[in-house]
Design a protein around this motif. Structure first.
Motif, PDB file in Angstrom:
ATOM      1  N   ALA A  19       0.838  -1.200   0.000  1.00  0.00           N
ATOM      2  CA  ALA A  19       0.000   0.000   0.000  1.00  0.00           C
ATOM      3  C   ALA A  19       0.875   1.251   0.000  1.00  0.00           C
ATOM      4  CB  ALA A  19      -0.931   0.003   1.209  1.00  0.00           C
ATOM      5  N   LEU A  20       1.908   1.249   0.819  1.00  0.00           N
ATOM      6  CA  LEU A  20       2.810   2.406   0.861  1.00  0.00           C
ATOM      7  C   LEU A  20       3.470   2.643  -0.496  1.00  0.00           C
ATOM      8  CD1 LEU A  20       4.446   1.991   4.380  1.00  0.00           C
ATOM      9  CD2 LEU A  20       3.075   3.930   3.585  1.00  0.00           C
ATOM     10  N   ARG A  21       3.839   1.564  -1.185  1.00  0.00           N
ATOM     11  CA  ARG A  21       4.445   1.717  -2.516  1.00  0.00           C
ATOM     12  C   ARG A  21       3.452   2.336  -3.501  1.00  0.00           C
ATOM     13  NH1 ARG A  21       6.723  -3.196  -0.982  1.00  0.00           N
ATOM     14  NH2 ARG A  21       5.159  -4.417  -2.104  1.00  0.00           N
ATOM     15  N   GLU A  22       2.210   1.835  -3.511  1.00  0.00           N
ATOM     16  CA  GLU A  22       1.185   2.373  -4.421  1.00  0.00           C
ATOM     17  C   GLU A  22       0.885   3.837  -4.105  1.00  0.00           C
ATOM     18  OE1 GLU A  22      -0.537   1.402  -7.233  1.00  0.00           O
ATOM     19  OE2 GLU A  22       0.815  -0.300  -7.202  1.00  0.00           O
ATOM     20  N   LEU A  23       0.776   4.144  -2.822  1.00  0.00           N
ATOM     21  CA  LEU A  23       0.490   5.525  -2.426  1.00  0.00           C
ATOM     22  C   LEU A  23       1.633   6.454  -2.803  1.00  0.00           C
ATOM     23  CD1 LEU A  23      -1.155   4.822   1.041  1.00  0.00           C
ATOM     24  CD2 LEU A  23      -2.308   5.575  -1.056  1.00  0.00           C
ATOM     25  N   SER A  24       2.851   5.937  -2.760  1.00  0.00           N
ATOM     26  CA  SER A  24       4.011   6.736  -3.159  1.00  0.00           C
ATOM     27  C   SER A  24       3.946   7.064  -4.651  1.00  0.00           C
ATOM     28  CB  SER A  24       5.293   5.981  -2.821  1.00  0.00           C
ATOM     29  OG  SER A  24       6.416   6.745  -3.166  1.00  0.00           O
ATOM     30  N   VAL A  25       3.594   6.067  -5.458  1.00  0.00           N
ATOM     31  CA  VAL A  25       3.433   6.290  -6.907  1.00  0.00           C
ATOM     32  C   VAL A  25       2.323   7.307  -7.144  1.00  0.00           C
ATOM     33  CG1 VAL A  25       2.718   5.222  -9.088  1.00  0.00           C
ATOM     34  CG2 VAL A  25       4.304   4.021  -7.577  1.00  0.00           C
ATOM     35  N   ALA A  26       1.218   7.151  -6.452  1.00  0.00           N
ATOM     36  CA  ALA A  26       0.077   8.064  -6.605  1.00  0.00           C
ATOM     37  C   ALA A  26       0.484   9.490  -6.236  1.00  0.00           C
ATOM     38  CB  ALA A  26      -1.094   7.609  -5.738  1.00  0.00           C
ATOM     39  N   ARG A  27       1.235   9.635  -5.144  1.00  0.00           N
ATOM     40  CA  ARG A  27       1.670  10.965  -4.703  1.00  0.00           C
ATOM     41  C   ARG A  27       2.587  11.614  -5.737  1.00  0.00           C
ATOM     42  NH1 ARG A  27       6.199  12.307  -2.705  1.00  0.00           N
ATOM     43  NH2 ARG A  27       6.721  10.210  -2.015  1.00  0.00           N
ATOM     44  N   ARG A  28       3.551  10.844  -6.250  1.00  0.00           N
ATOM     45  CA  ARG A  28       4.469  11.405  -7.253  1.00  0.00           C
ATOM     46  C   ARG A  28       3.708  11.852  -8.501  1.00  0.00           C
ATOM     47  NH1 ARG A  28       7.756   7.206  -5.492  1.00  0.00           N
ATOM     48  NH2 ARG A  28       7.264   5.924  -7.296  1.00  0.00           N
ATOM     49  N   LEU A  29       2.746  11.047  -8.943  1.00  0.00           N
ATOM     50  CA  LEU A  29       1.945  11.410 -10.119  1.00  0.00           C
ATOM     51  C   LEU A  29       1.102  12.647  -9.844  1.00  0.00           C
ATOM     52  CD1 LEU A  29       0.854   7.871 -11.328  1.00  0.00           C
ATOM     53  CD2 LEU A  29       2.372   9.452 -12.525  1.00  0.00           C
ATOM     54  N   ALA A  30       0.516  12.711  -8.675  1.00  0.00           N
ATOM     55  CA  ALA A  30      -0.311  13.875  -8.318  1.00  0.00           C
ATOM     56  C   ALA A  30       0.545  15.139  -8.298  1.00  0.00           C
ATOM     57  CB  ALA A  30      -0.986  13.650  -6.966  1.00  0.00           C
ATOM     58  N   GLU A  31       1.726  15.040  -7.711  1.00  0.00           N
ATOM     59  CA  GLU A  31       2.634  16.189  -7.668  1.00  0.00           C
ATOM     60  C   GLU A  31       3.046  16.628  -9.068  1.00  0.00           C
ATOM     61  OE1 GLU A  31       5.693  14.651  -5.125  1.00  0.00           O
ATOM     62  OE2 GLU A  31       4.664  15.330  -3.290  1.00  0.00           O
ATOM     63  N   SER A  32       3.339  15.655  -9.937  1.00  0.00           N
ATOM     64  CA  SER A  32       3.781  15.989 -11.295  1.00  0.00           C
ATOM     65  C   SER A  32       2.665  16.632 -12.120  1.00  0.00           C
ATOM     66  CB  SER A  32       4.338  14.755 -12.005  1.00  0.00           C
ATOM     67  OG  SER A  32       3.300  13.851 -12.324  1.00  0.00           O
ATOM     68  N   CYS A  33       1.416  16.328 -11.772  1.00  0.00           N
ATOM     69  CA  CYS A  33       0.265  16.909 -12.481  1.00  0.00           C
ATOM     70  C   CYS A  33      -0.205  18.212 -11.861  1.00  0.00           C
ATOM     71  CB  CYS A  33      -0.909  15.926 -12.491  1.00  0.00           C
ATOM     72  SG  CYS A  33      -0.584  14.418 -13.396  1.00  0.00           S
ATOM     73  N   GLY A  34       0.395  18.593 -10.746  1.00  0.00           N
ATOM     74  CA  GLY A  34      -0.026  19.814 -10.073  1.00  0.00           C
ATOM     75  C   GLY A  34      -1.261  19.646  -9.199  1.00  0.00           C
ATOM     76  N   ALA A  35      -1.628  18.408  -8.898  1.00  0.00           N
ATOM     77  CA  ALA A  35      -2.789  18.142  -8.031  1.00  0.00           C
ATOM     78  C   ALA A  35      -2.328  18.206  -6.578  1.00  0.00           C
ATOM     79  CB  ALA A  35      -3.410  16.795  -8.372  1.00  0.00           C
ATOM     80  N   ARG A  36      -2.118  19.421  -6.089  1.00  0.00           N
ATOM     81  CA  ARG A  36      -1.535  19.610  -4.757  1.00  0.00           C
ATOM     82  C   ARG A  36      -2.402  19.073  -3.636  1.00  0.00           C
ATOM     83  NH1 ARG A  36       0.102  25.701  -5.643  1.00  0.00           N
ATOM     84  NH2 ARG A  36       0.398  25.321  -7.837  1.00  0.00           N
ATOM     85  N   ALA A  37      -3.708  19.276  -3.723  1.00  0.00           N
ATOM     86  CA  ALA A  37      -4.600  18.811  -2.655  1.00  0.00           C
ATOM     87  C   ALA A  37      -4.557  17.287  -2.547  1.00  0.00           C
ATOM     88  CB  ALA A  37      -6.028  19.291  -2.900  1.00  0.00           C
ATOM     89  N   LEU A  38      -4.608  16.612  -3.682  1.00  0.00           N
ATOM     90  CA  LEU A  38      -4.543  15.152  -3.689  1.00  0.00           C
ATOM     91  C   LEU A  38      -3.189  14.682  -3.157  1.00  0.00           C
ATOM     92  CD1 LEU A  38      -5.670  12.357  -4.337  1.00  0.00           C
ATOM     93  CD2 LEU A  38      -4.909  12.686  -6.702  1.00  0.00           C
ATOM     94  N   ALA A  39      -2.115  15.330  -3.583  1.00  0.00           N
ATOM     95  CA  ALA A  39      -0.782  14.962  -3.120  1.00  0.00           C
ATOM     96  C   ALA A  39      -0.676  15.117  -1.604  1.00  0.00           C
ATOM     97  CB  ALA A  39       0.282  15.804  -3.822  1.00  0.00           C
TER      98      ALA A  39
END
Length: 126
Positions: A19-39
């Motif tokens: 779960a931590l690995r998946e959430l890390s991928v999700a966070r990096r993608l959110a940050e790269s897309c500018g989705a700050r709230a989601l990140a």
């Protein structure tokens, strides 16, 4: 968002490291897309998951009737306000119930509630 959903599902299954690995991928993608709230939400979930350990006892006895009721409504997708209106309580009361449910079930968020809730219900049947 799909990585966040997979991360939440893994949390519910007790697969903390995956779960931590998946959430890390999700966070990096959110940050790269500018989705700050989601990140930011994902960082909070990761931090919570990193420090929270699943309880050793997982049974329906650990939840009060009202906590189970609130958890079920949350799993069905109702917002805290909708749950409060349905149960004729305040939003703060719903938040308190959910906070205790998260702690008792060892999950960081409402999206991770379904799997442990279903598992507990299945244990009652057997």
């Amino acid at each position: 968002r799909s990585h966040a959903v997979v991360g939440a599902a893994l949390i519910g299954m007790g697969e903390r490291d995956a779960a931590l690995r998946e959430l890390s991928v999700a966070r990096r993608l959110a940050e790269s897309c500018g989705a700050r709230a989601l990140a930011a939400e994902l960082v909070d979930t990761q931090l919570t998951l990193s420090v929270r350990r699943a309880p050793t006892v997982r049974s329906m006895d650990t939840l009060t009737v009202r906590e189970h009721e609130v958890a079920e409504l949350a799993v069905r997708g109702l917002t805290n306000r909708q749950i409060a209106e349905k149960l004729v309580v305040s939003v703060k009361t719903v938040e308190g119930h959910l906070s205790r449910v998260f702690t008792k079930l060892g999950v960081p968020c409402r999206t991770a509630l379904a799997a442990p809730l279903r598992k507990m219900e299945a244990e009652l049947v057997h």
